[in-house]
Motif scaffolding. Sequence first.
Motif, PDB file in Angstrom:
ATOM      1  N   GLY A 123      86.014  -7.344  35.955  1.00  0.00           N
ATOM      2  CA  GLY A 123      86.352  -7.548  37.214  1.00  0.00           C
ATOM      3  C   GLY A 123      85.116  -6.943  38.049  1.00  0.00           C
ATOM      4  N   LEU A 124      84.428  -5.883  37.985  1.00  0.00           N
ATOM      5  CA  LEU A 124      83.365  -5.263  38.620  1.00  0.00           C
ATOM      6  C   LEU A 124      81.906  -5.656  38.012  1.00  0.00           C
ATOM      7  N   GLY A 125      81.913  -5.992  36.798  1.00  0.00           N
ATOM      8  CA  GLY A 125      80.906  -6.246  36.090  1.00  0.00           C
ATOM      9  C   GLY A 125      80.159  -7.686  35.834  1.00  0.00           C
ATOM     10  N   ALA A 126      81.223  -8.619  36.258  1.00  0.00           N
ATOM     11  CA  ALA A 126      80.761  -9.888  36.220  1.00  0.00           C
ATOM     12  C   ALA A 126      79.882 -10.335  37.294  1.00  0.00           C
TER      13      ALA A 126
ATOM     14  N   GLN B 281      84.578 -12.118  42.241  1.00  0.00           N
ATOM     15  CA  GLN B 281      85.722 -11.210  42.265  1.00  0.00           C
ATOM     16  C   GLN B 281      85.296  -9.904  42.632  1.00  0.00           C
ATOM     17  N   ALA B 282      84.045  -9.192  42.355  1.00  0.00           N
ATOM     18  CA  ALA B 282      83.720  -8.034  42.775  1.00  0.00           C
ATOM     19  C   ALA B 282      83.675  -7.934  44.402  1.00  0.00           C
ATOM     20  N   GLY B 283      83.357  -9.013  45.023  1.00  0.00           N
ATOM     21  CA  GLY B 283      83.481  -9.114  46.522  1.00  0.00           C
ATOM     22  C   GLY B 283      84.887  -8.871  47.045  1.00  0.00           C
ATOM     23  N   PHE B 284      85.682  -9.633  46.404  1.00  0.00           N
ATOM     24  CA  PHE B 284      87.357  -9.276  46.613  1.00  0.00           C
ATOM     25  C   PHE B 284      87.885  -7.736  46.385  1.00  0.00           C
ATOM     26  N   ILE B 285      87.202  -7.252  45.222  1.00  0.00           N
ATOM     27  CA  ILE B 285      87.779  -6.050  44.834  1.00  0.00           C
ATOM     28  C   ILE B 285      87.260  -4.988  45.767  1.00  0.00           C
ATOM     29  N   ASP B 286      86.078  -4.937  45.925  1.00  0.00           N
ATOM     30  CA  ASP B 286      85.263  -3.709  46.546  1.00  0.00           C
ATOM     31  C   ASP B 286      85.159  -3.901  47.899  1.00  0.00           C
ATOM     32  N   GLY B 287      84.892  -5.129  48.550  1.00  0.00           N
ATOM     33  CA  GLY B 287      84.931  -5.291  50.087  1.00  0.00           C
ATOM     34  C   GLY B 287      86.049  -4.933  50.675  1.00  0.00           C
ATOM     35  N   PRO B 288      87.274  -5.276  50.461  1.00  0.00           N
ATOM     36  CA  PRO B 288      88.302  -4.521  51.202  1.00  0.00           C
ATOM     37  C   PRO B 288      88.404  -3.081  51.094  1.00  0.00           C
ATOM     38  N   ARG B 289      88.082  -2.384  50.035  1.00  0.00           N
ATOM     39  CA  ARG B 289      88.061  -1.250  49.790  1.00  0.00           C
ATOM     40  C   ARG B 289      87.167  -0.442  50.653  1.00  0.00           C
ATOM     41  N   VAL B 290      85.953  -1.104  50.815  1.00  0.00           N
ATOM     42  CA  VAL B 290      84.952  -0.401  51.669  1.00  0.00           C
ATOM     43  C   VAL B 290      85.577  -0.479  53.173  1.00  0.00           C
ATOM     44  N   MET B 291      86.186  -1.537  53.387  1.00  0.00           N
ATOM     45  CA  MET B 291      86.843  -1.641  54.890  1.00  0.00           C
ATOM     46  C   MET B 291      87.796  -0.505  54.997  1.00  0.00           C
ATOM     47  N   ALA B 292      88.544  -0.324  53.852  1.00  0.00           N
ATOM     48  CA  ALA B 292      89.758   0.581  54.034  1.00  0.00           C
ATOM     49  C   ALA B 292      89.131   2.100  54.261  1.00  0.00           C
ATOM     50  N   ASN B 293      87.918   2.322  53.250  1.00  0.00           N
ATOM     51  CA  ASN B 293      87.229   3.799  53.621  1.00  0.00           C
ATOM     52  C   ASN B 293      86.644   3.837  54.910  1.00  0.00           C
ATOM     53  N   MET B 294      86.142   2.789  55.772  1.00  0.00           N
ATOM     54  CA  MET B 294      85.554   2.691  56.841  1.00  0.00           C
ATOM     55  C   MET B 294      86.888   3.018  58.039  1.00  0.00           C
ATOM     56  N   ALA B 295      87.935   2.301  57.828  1.00  0.00           N
ATOM     57  CA  ALA B 295      89.052   2.023  58.557  1.00  0.00           C
ATOM     58  C   ALA B 295      89.749   3.754  58.811  1.00  0.00           C
ATOM     59  N   ASN B 296      89.768   4.132  57.470  1.00  0.00           N
ATOM     60  CA  ASN B 296      90.128   5.526  57.563  1.00  0.00           C
ATOM     61  C   ASN B 296      89.343   6.667  58.269  1.00  0.00           C
ATOM     62  N   ASP B 297      88.000   6.276  58.495  1.00  0.00           N
ATOM     63  CA  ASP B 297      87.139   7.123  59.298  1.00  0.00           C
ATOM     64  C   ASP B 297      86.840   6.612  60.729  1.00  0.00           C
ATOM     65  N   ARG B 298      87.795   5.756  61.203  1.00  0.00           N
ATOM     66  CA  ARG B 298      87.694   4.958  62.364  1.00  0.00           C
ATOM     67  C   ARG B 298      86.527   4.082  62.953  1.00  0.00           C
ATOM     68  N   TRP B 299      85.880   3.686  61.562  1.00  0.00           N
ATOM     69  CA  TRP B 299      84.583   2.657  62.057  1.00  0.00           C
ATOM     70  C   TRP B 299      85.493   1.389  62.351  1.00  0.00           C
ATOM     71  N   LEU B 300      86.440   1.176  61.738  1.00  0.00           N
ATOM     72  CA  LEU B 300      87.108  -0.189  61.735  1.00  0.00           C
ATOM     73  C   LEU B 300      88.469  -0.027  62.193  1.00  0.00           C
ATOM     74  N   PRO B 301      89.192  -1.034  62.570  1.00  0.00           N
ATOM     75  CA  PRO B 301      90.505  -1.105  63.003  1.00  0.00           C
ATOM     76  C   PRO B 301      91.464  -0.513  61.904  1.00  0.00           C
ATOM     77  N   ARG B 302      92.281   0.212  62.157  1.00  0.00           N
ATOM     78  CA  ARG B 302      93.191   1.060  61.095  1.00  0.00           C
ATOM     79  C   ARG B 302      94.058  -0.045  60.120  1.00  0.00           C
ATOM     80  N   ARG B 303      94.294  -1.024  60.708  1.00  0.00           N
ATOM     81  CA  ARG B 303      95.176  -2.077  59.620  1.00  0.00           C
ATOM     82  C   ARG B 303      94.260  -2.389  58.465  1.00  0.00           C
ATOM     83  N   PHE B 304      92.984  -2.208  58.461  1.00  0.00           N
ATOM     84  CA  PHE B 304      92.544  -2.446  57.347  1.00  0.00           C
ATOM     85  C   PHE B 304      92.579  -1.338  55.972  1.00  0.00           C
ATOM     86  N   ALA B 305      93.149  -0.338  56.501  1.00  0.00           N
ATOM     87  CA  ALA B 305      93.508   0.873  55.579  1.00  0.00           C
ATOM     88  C   ALA B 305      94.944   0.675  54.826  1.00  0.00           C
TER      89      ALA B 305
END
Length: 674
Positions: A35-38, A326-350
């Motif tokens: 998933g991440l190495g491809a 697939q790497a973009g679909f796995i890690d992109g939303p995860r980065v959004m979630a981390n940034m949302a938890n720190d209030r850089w992005l809307p909370r809904r992304f977490a």
Amino acid sequence: MPPRLKHLLFGAPRDVSDPKTYHHISLVAFLAWVGLGADGLSSSSYGPDESFRALGQHHYLAVGLALATAFTVFIISYAYSRIVEHFPFGGGGYVVASKLLGPRFGVVSGSALLVDYVLTISTSIAAAADATFSFLPPQWHWAKLPIEFGAIALLMLLNLRGIKESVTALAPIFVVFLVTHVLLIGGALFLRAGELPAVAGEVRHGFSSGLATLGLGGMAALFLRAYSMGAGTYTGIEAVSNGLQIMREPKVQTAQRTMVLMALSLALTAGGITLGYLLVHASPVEGKTMNAVLVERLTGGWGTPGQAFVWLTLAAETALLFVAAQAGFIDGPRVMANMANDRWLPRRFALLSDRLSMQDGIVLISACSALTLLYTRGDTSTLVLMYSINVFLTFSLSELGMVRYWIRERARYPDWKRHILIHLIGLVLCLSILVVSILEKFAVGGSITLVVTSLLIGLCLLIRRHYESVQHNLRRLDEVMEALPAFPAREEQPLDPRQPTAVLLVGGYGGLGIHQLLSVQRVFPNQYRQVLFVSVGVIDSASMKGVEEVEEVRRRTEESLQRYAGLARRLGMTAGWRMSVGVEAVGEAESLCVAIAGEFHRAVFFAGKLIFERERWYQRLLHNDTAYELQRRLQFAGLNAVVLPVRILQQEPVTAAGAGARAAPPEPAGAARG
């Protein structure tokens, strides 16, 4: 969506309280490698190609290029393996930069990663489509862009079902690519082994000739440019540290095994292909990739089996480019979630779906990738020019953060020089590639990447400023707690199902929930002497790490409800509480309310909602409408629900002196001003 159709498309909901759930959705090292190495491994389809073409006629430098490529892969991989040890909960470059350099560096790294993951998806899909349509008649090329959109939609659907399901479905493609390229590289080295002395002589002669014509400085500049043009080869290495949360326990060890697999496969594939170009005397051919030239020259004279191998190898490359997205679909939303938890992005992304996927992030990154393809008309050359700049910005910030960490902590670790060395080497390599990439690509597409990244950083700063302003306002409500009467609590009594009951939906214990309690008493004086507090402990991306974290959410929710009930008893009321834990607040709250209504027949439900003095369109994006959505559902369920407004009088930037927007806190002792 009808439940049966939803379950058919996305699968049945998952139980966050079941330990087997976390074991089922986690990835062992091999599946994480898929998933991440491809992403990194697929770059061997175009990274060595770009580097070799940049050498022009100076092919003798390919030996040094292959060695430099393998060396860089191992250095960056080892550096990120150490980062995984220091940040075992994941987050990658965003968390490293935030913790070690400061939040402003973190938002730069996070924004760069988000743009890079969008381009990862777009570039991979476009390259796969180019490779596919190169075998089809020109009159069919009109369908290329619609098929690319369809590929993004398919990957989005797979990832909404769950990461493990999507990775498992794509694993056979990954295996076919590995087998064909092991045969390709092994065949090139074994079948052309007899030519090694002649090739070595050509390299020595070429180096001497180049030294005479270009000089040492010119040769170094040419080599550095070719090395940097292949920067796409190294994209994807950081993905493991970003996706640590999806690893099978023990997560750190699984991540490090994944990193070893990724580093070995990428270094051997990219370096081996570059040497293969040299061994078969490959040279660029119009309309063909260098890998196609390599495999055709290697299998020349094999007849039908050789042609079949050519088709299978190129088809495997094409298919792996599709998997690389697939790497973009796995890690992109995860980065959004981390940034949302720190209030850089809307909370809904977490927040998570009932399949425990970050559905809002997956949908957004899919839409952005489709828009990128639409903007570039699916032109791979344009996308490649925009690609790989941001990942080296993140690499550089991560390495800089680790260098700063070891300098700062040198008194605690006597062997700090040994640890800092790998990060210093990585910093020099990454900064060199970043600078050359910007200089080479700025005028021909790289500037678009930098502009978009800068705009995203600016947007994140505005979002953070808004949340900080609202948070500053809500602290005024907490002043209510200090002014509440300190009467002794009434003796705990059982609730009477026959009495009028105010059911208050609250979050964590604080001024906002107390505002609801006092507002009910003010608006309905002497009507409700019995109150029931209801709360849903929401499992988001930050707490979805295992059963222990779920129990911690449950404990905090229960503690807050007990404090609310204690406060109500001190104010002379009979009080109780109910709670639930889940990934979706509205659905869980609706189920609780329906059950409560069956027990308390004279219950009325109350939920609080922030309202602003000056309504803006973006406020609905940054703040959820949970209260209104729950009210709508309860009304159609035949239950009475009231939304209590909590006023934010005005919004002003929070200053260093503490000045800012003013909230309208209720007055103590139940005489709230709403």
